[in-house]
Write an enzyme that holds these catalytic residues in place. Structure first.
Site, PDB file in Angstrom:
ATOM      1  N   SER A  99       0.827  -1.197   0.000  1.00 33.66           N
ATOM      2  CA  SER A  99       0.000   0.000   0.000  1.00 33.66           C
ATOM      3  C   SER A  99       0.871   1.260   0.000  1.00 33.66           C
ATOM      4  O   SER A  99       1.724   1.410  -0.868  1.00 33.66           O
ATOM      5  CB  SER A  99      -0.959  -0.051   1.195  1.00 33.66           C
ATOM      6  OG  SER A  99      -2.067   0.793   0.994  1.00 33.66           O
ATOM      7  N   ASP A 110      -5.822  -3.814  -1.998  1.00 35.28           N
ATOM      8  CA  ASP A 110      -4.771  -3.439  -1.052  1.00 35.28           C
ATOM      9  C   ASP A 110      -4.050  -4.655  -0.451  1.00 35.28           C
ATOM     10  O   ASP A 110      -4.682  -5.583   0.052  1.00 35.28           O
ATOM     11  CB  ASP A 110      -5.417  -2.622   0.078  1.00 35.28           C
ATOM     12  CG  ASP A 110      -4.402  -1.963   0.979  1.00 35.28           C
ATOM     13  OD1 ASP A 110      -3.788  -2.668   1.798  1.00 35.28           O
ATOM     14  OD2 ASP A 110      -4.218  -0.732   0.866  1.00 35.28           O
TER      15      ASP A 110
END
Length: 289
Positions: A64, A176
């Site tokens: 991320s 993510d």
């Protein structure tokens, strides 16, 4: 007789597949950078402290927000320039408001962000080995990018489900990386790191004021979900946990102070970092020639 078309190399591997082909202890010191929205820039402070102390990072893994910083460092950008970019970054650069059946916003601008600042198109152009972590939301598997398109890999790694639409690649829906491994220690170990320094931006429990919109609610659900995953801890040699409780997880305006908090934590643990590296040199001298 016509030749069969050459099979195209997949853009990514699942963690299990990656572990099968990875080279054990190929590199010396690895740095695992985690997701954390605005907290992510604290990891720039970690890089500043490591460089100042003369600790050389040989390979990186990022999830991320951590994938953006890891990619920037692996591209060869000076830490001072990464800090400038980090302080200047705002929410508007990282999404476009395009509500759909799969998400509230589009993560397309993340690709443009990587292209604009890193000026590196592929993993092959990086100066240091890098693994970027995403999650296949269909199977729940952790997937690892180590080659091919850098901007698409980072975009997938940053696509918080429900907020961002998933990134569709090779028949999979990628979101993510924090949903599988927010602190990408397993990916870094599989990349071949011998000493693993891990940054956990959620090491100090955060209490938020009441949410005022669905965006805040979903981001907080993501936060509490990813901070619960802790299996990575047993494989890390040093864990850095900057204290970020005074800062808002979603406020990019506090970049300088958040970076300073990361730098402070790395300096606090620098003796331990150097001790672990020196001890490993004694036991594994062959990889330090």
């Amino acid at each position: 007789m016509a030749k069969e078309p050459k099979k195209q190399k997949p853009e990514f591997l699942t963690l299990t597949e990656f572990q099968k082909v990875a080279v054990e202890s190929k590199y010396k010191v690895g740095l695992a950078l985690c997701g954390g929205v605005a907290y992510g820039v604290a990891q720039i402070g970690v890089l500043k402290a490591l460089e100042e102390a003369g600790v050389k990072i040989d390979c990186l893994a990022g999830t991320s927000a951590g994938s953006i910083i890891a990619a920037a460092y692996a591209s060869g950008l000076p830490v001072s320039r990464i800090e400038e970019i980090g302080v200047q970054t705002s929410w508007g650069e990282l999404f476009s408001f395009r509500p759909s059946r799969k998400g509230l916003v589009s993560s397309g601008p993340i690709e443009h962000y990587i292209q604009k600042y890193l000026k590196v198109a592929t993993f092959e152009q990086l100066k240091k080995p890098l693994a970027v972590v995403a999650t296949d939301i269909c199977s729940g598997e952790e997937v690892i990018f180590t080659h091919g398109s850098l901007d698409k890999a980072v975009r997938a790694s940053c696509s918080i489900p429900g907020i961002y639409s998933p990134v569709e690649m090779e028949g999979k829906q990628l979101v993510d990386g924090g949903m599988a491994e927010n602190v990408p220690v397993k990916a870094l170990k599989s990349l071949g790191a011998d000493v693993i320094i891990a940054v956990d931006l959620f090491g100090h429990h955060q209490i938020f004021p009441p949410a005022s919109n669905v965006f805040q609610i979903m981001m907080r659900v993501w936060y509490f979900f990813v901070r619960e995953e802790s299996a990575w801890r047993e494989h890390a040699d040093v864990i850095l946990e900057p204290d970020l409780r005074l800062f808002d997880l979603f406020d990019f305006s506090e970049g300088e102070a958040i970076i300073a908090a990361g730098e402070k934590e790395a300096k606090r643990q620098m003796h331990k970092i150097k001790q672990v590296i020196q001890r490993r040199v004694f036991f594994r001298p062959e990889i330090y020639r």
